[in-house]
Design a protein around this motif. Structure first.
Motif, mmCIF file in Angstrom:
data_model
loop_
_atom_site.group_PDB
_atom_site.id
_atom_site.type_symbol
_atom_site.label_atom_id
_atom_site.label_comp_id
_atom_site.label_asym_id
_atom_site.label_seq_id
_atom_site.Cartn_x
_atom_site.Cartn_y
_atom_site.Cartn_z
ATOM 1 N N ILE A 1 0.834 -1.204 0.000
ATOM 2 C CA ILE A 1 0.000 0.000 0.000
ATOM 3 C C ILE A 1 0.867 1.251 0.000
ATOM 4 N N LEU A 2 1.956 1.227 0.764
ATOM 5 C CA LEU A 2 2.829 2.398 0.811
ATOM 6 C C LEU A 2 3.523 2.646 -0.521
ATOM 7 N N ILE A 3 3.801 1.586 -1.279
ATOM 8 C CA ILE A 3 4.401 1.767 -2.606
ATOM 9 C C ILE A 3 3.473 2.606 -3.479
ATOM 10 N N ALA A 4 2.159 2.311 -3.431
ATOM 11 C CA ALA A 4 1.200 3.091 -4.221
ATOM 12 C C ALA A 4 1.152 4.533 -3.740
ATOM 13 N N ALA A 5 1.177 4.737 -2.420
ATOM 14 C CA ALA A 5 1.145 6.102 -1.884
ATOM 15 C C ALA A 5 2.405 6.869 -2.266
ATOM 16 N N ALA A 6 3.552 6.212 -2.201
ATOM 17 C CA ALA A 6 4.802 6.869 -2.583
ATOM 18 C C ALA A 6 4.811 7.200 -4.073
ATOM 19 N N ALA A 7 4.229 6.314 -4.893
ATOM 20 C CA ALA A 7 4.155 6.588 -6.327
ATOM 21 C C ALA A 7 3.264 7.787 -6.620
ATOM 22 N N ARG A 8 2.315 8.055 -5.736
ATOM 23 C CA ARG A 8 1.466 9.238 -5.868
ATOM 24 C C ARG A 8 2.164 10.495 -5.391
ATOM 25 N N GLY A 9 3.344 10.357 -4.831
ATOM 26 C CA GLY A 9 4.107 11.521 -4.423
ATOM 27 C C GLY A 9 4.084 11.803 -2.941
ATOM 28 N N ALA A 10 3.480 10.919 -2.148
ATOM 29 C CA ALA A 10 3.389 11.163 -0.712
ATOM 30 C C ALA A 10 4.638 10.677 0.011
ATOM 31 N N HIS A 11 4.892 11.256 1.176
ATOM 32 C CA HIS A 11 5.856 10.707 2.104
ATOM 33 C C HIS A 11 5.150 9.601 2.882
ATOM 34 N N THR A 12 5.857 8.528 3.159
ATOM 35 C CA THR A 12 5.209 7.358 3.724
ATOM 36 C C THR A 12 5.883 6.903 5.006
ATOM 37 N N MET A 13 5.093 6.212 5.819
ATOM 38 C CA MET A 13 5.575 5.640 7.075
ATOM 39 C C MET A 13 4.809 4.354 7.323
ATOM 40 N N GLY A 14 5.503 3.304 7.767
ATOM 41 C CA GLY A 14 4.851 2.026 7.981
ATOM 42 C C GLY A 14 5.139 1.440 9.342
ATOM 43 N N CYS A 15 4.196 0.655 9.843
ATOM 44 C CA CYS A 15 4.331 -0.024 11.128
ATOM 45 C C CYS A 15 3.852 -1.461 10.968
ATOM 46 N N TYR B 1 11.068 -0.050 -2.791
ATOM 47 C CA TYR B 1 11.198 1.379 -3.074
ATOM 48 C C TYR B 1 12.304 1.616 -4.095
ATOM 49 N N GLU B 2 13.412 0.910 -3.961
ATOM 50 C CA GLU B 2 14.512 1.053 -4.919
ATOM 51 C C GLU B 2 14.096 0.586 -6.302
ATOM 52 N N GLN B 3 13.322 -0.480 -6.360
ATOM 53 C CA GLN B 3 12.902 -1.033 -7.646
ATOM 54 C C GLN B 3 12.124 -0.011 -8.474
ATOM 55 N N TYR B 4 11.286 0.783 -7.810
ATOM 56 C CA TYR B 4 10.453 1.750 -8.517
ATOM 57 C C TYR B 4 11.008 3.167 -8.465
ATOM 58 N N GLY B 5 12.195 3.337 -7.913
ATOM 59 C CA GLY B 5 12.805 4.659 -7.863
ATOM 60 C C GLY B 5 12.046 5.625 -6.985
ATOM 61 N N LEU B 6 11.488 5.140 -5.886
ATOM 62 C CA LEU B 6 10.686 5.971 -4.995
ATOM 63 C C LEU B 6 11.494 6.412 -3.782
ATOM 64 N N GLN B 7 11.071 7.508 -3.200
ATOM 65 C CA GLN B 7 11.714 8.001 -1.998
ATOM 66 C C GLN B 7 11.446 7.049 -0.842
ATOM 67 N N TYR B 8 12.483 6.736 -0.087
ATOM 68 C CA TYR B 8 12.353 5.818 1.042
ATOM 69 C C TYR B 8 11.281 6.308 2.023
ATOM 70 N N PRO B 9 10.650 5.375 2.746
ATOM 71 C CA PRO B 9 9.736 5.810 3.809
ATOM 72 C C PRO B 9 10.479 6.594 4.879
ATOM 73 N N VAL B 10 9.778 7.539 5.485
ATOM 74 C CA VAL B 10 10.418 8.333 6.525
ATOM 75 C C VAL B 10 10.690 7.497 7.763
ATOM 76 N N GLY B 11 10.044 6.365 7.891
ATOM 77 C CA GLY B 11 10.308 5.491 9.024
ATOM 78 C C GLY B 11 9.513 4.212 8.936
ATOM 79 N N LEU B 12 10.090 3.131 9.462
ATOM 80 C CA LEU B 12 9.400 1.855 9.616
ATOM 81 C C LEU B 12 9.504 1.466 11.090
ATOM 82 N N LEU B 13 8.368 1.304 11.748
ATOM 83 C CA LEU B 13 8.345 1.032 13.170
ATOM 84 C C LEU B 13 7.830 -0.369 13.451
ATOM 85 N N ARG B 14 8.491 -1.034 14.370
ATOM 86 C CA ARG B 14 7.948 -2.274 14.916
ATOM 87 C C ARG B 14 6.941 -1.838 15.974
ATOM 88 N N MET B 15 5.640 -1.942 15.636
ATOM 89 C CA MET B 15 4.628 -1.346 16.492
ATOM 90 C C MET B 15 3.366 -2.182 16.495
#
Length: 468
Positions: A214-228, A254-268
């Motif tokens: 889901i975050l890949i789609a959001a990043a492709a739309r130009g958003a900054h992303t964060m996942g838990c 993210y590298e495969q699609y040339g997208l900006q890395y998520p701002v953070g990934l949390l074990r949550m």
């Protein structure tokens, strides 16, 4: 719709008009139509309607009655054209298609030449018919004729196909559905401003990130992303790619699609999230597919009173997590108002007007409108069904944060619904019931064989669905 004000959508006439493939929409110009089609996932195209009817003759008469001034710019002698025949819900033989093409000059006053490869104008002749398949009712055919304004190019979806992705899992979200969720959440491209007095951000959170589909789609739309995610192994270790043999993880996608890395990934764990109070609104959207126990059961953290020997490799204990509790925590997570330091990425809140989009399962035996999760700070914007099997489906729910968080109102609401349990918590029993359990359902027992007084559910033999 996509930031365009005063857009009106209407269903075609008839008892089952809203179930057909066409809707009426009024747009200010063709540029807006092209922009909508370029972003849309489920729209095939936008057409300028010239005529319609319950028969070919009625449609042709409607086109002929259209003022000549409206048709003249597209039917001149210097304008090339072609006609596309489209049968929805049925098919035409080659002979039928040729007969319809031969009859088009009866109502289409085009004086230009026919050009099949690159015409200046494309006209569509469509007959839509609901044939009674896939649970849709049968209906009389409806004929349409119009000029193509904008046609969707779906080739970009193939580039995000899961078989081509570096890191996937058994519950990775289909890319088409993931992009649909970003549209419902109105995810847009914007800059993340670190000035504390200017809070313009498009920051999207997935509380059940998994492999990051889901975050890949959001990043492709130009958003900054964060996942838990509750599973640290999914976030930290990934897996070995069977094709290349190298270690892959969410960052590999993210590298495969040339997208900006998520701002953070949390074990949550959403049930006991680590975000502090007093930290402010930051997320413009929260997108998630909560675990509802068909292929991957929900889990939550549980405290154990024992010493941790190796903290670096320690994996906390978990216990089953019901859907009722999961969605209640998700809604609270979406509505909570905390002030957030963007650099520390320690927030999990929606801005007022932000959107929460999530899936929840449903079945004919259990689905009712009053079973939908709710919260005093959130309002339902849409609730659509995706059929999976005859015994159950899932619903894509979109909610909007309509007002700032009020802790007193939220506490009172939570207390009033402390005993609320969703019937769909028994989804696993409905899907995987045995013949004996079916008989118990028919004879007055519960699906899981519990005591009398439990609700009765008639179920079929067990089956699996790759969609859930």
């Amino acid at each position: 719709m996509y930031g365009v004000p005063n857009v009106r959508c209407e269903a075609p006439p008839g008892e089952h008009g809203s179930l057909g493939p066409f809707w009426y929409v009024r747009l200010p110009n063709e540029q807006v139509a092209a922009a909508i089609v370029a972003r849309a996932v489920l729209i095939r195209g936008i057409f300028e309607l010239w005529g319609e009817g319950s028969s070919f003759e009625e449609m042709g008469a409607a086109v002929a009655a259209l003022p000549a001034a409206a048709k003249a710019p597209y039917c001149g002698p210097d304008t090339s054209f072609k006609i596309v025949l489209d049968a929805w819900g049925h098919s035409w033989s080659e002979e039928q298609q040729q007969q319809m093409i031969d009859r088009c000059p009866e109502f289409l006053p085009s004086q230009g030449r026919v050009e099949l490869r690159a015409p200046q104008q494309t006209f569509w002749l469509t007959c839509a018919r609901l044939g009674g398949a896939n649970g849709l009712p049968a209906s009389e055919p409806r004929w349409y004729f119009g000029r193509q304004v904008a046609l969707a190019d779906r080739s970009w979806v193939k580039g995000y196909a899961l078989p081509r992705r570096a890191y996937i899992g058994p519950t990775s979200m289909d890319p088409e559905v993931a992009f649909l969720m970003t549209n419902l959440a109105q995810v847009r491209r914007s800059s993340l401003v670190l000035d504390p007095y200017v809070r313009r951000s498009s920051l999207v959170l997935d509380p059940y990130v998994g492999t990051g589909s889901i975050l890949i789609a959001a990043a492709a739309r130009g958003a900054h992303t964060m996942g838990c995610d509750i599973d640290v192994r999914v976030l930290k270790h990934g897996r070995k790619c069977p094709k290349t043999g190298r270690q892959v993880d969410i960052y590999s996608n993210y590298e495969q699609y040339g997208l900006q890395y998520p701002v953070g990934l949390l074990r949550m764990d959403v049930h006991t999230h680590p975000f502090r109070e007093g930290m402010g609104e930051v997320f413009s959207a929260i997108l998630g597919d909560p675990p509802y126990g068909v292929r991957a059961g929900g889990r939550k953290l549980v405290a154990k009173s024992h010493a941790i020997r190796h903290r670096s490799s320690h994996i906390p204990s978990t216990e089953p997590y019901s859907l009722t509790e999961c969605l209640a925590d998700l809604l609270e997570l979406a509505a909570v108002t905390l002030v957030t330091d963007l650099l520390e990425l320690a927030a999990v809140t929606l801005v007022t007007g932000g959107r929460l989009v999530f899936f929840m399962p449903a079945s004919p035996e259990t689905y009712k409108e009053d079973q939908l999760p709710c919260h005093p700070m959130l309002a339902i914007a849409s609730n659509v069904e995706q059929p999976l099997q005859s015994r159950y489906s899932r619903r894509l729910v979109t909610m909007v944060k309509v007002k700032p968080y009020d802790p007193v109102v939220a506490a009172q609401f939570k207390e009033s619904r402390k005993d609320f349990v969703m019937d769909i918590d028994r989804l696993h029993d409905i899907v995987y019931a045995t013949e004996q359990q079916q008989q118990q359902g028919d004879g007055g027992g519960s699906v899981d064989g519990s005591s009398e007084g439990s609700s009765v559910v008639k179920v079929k033999a067990k089956y699996r669905s790759k969609m859930c």
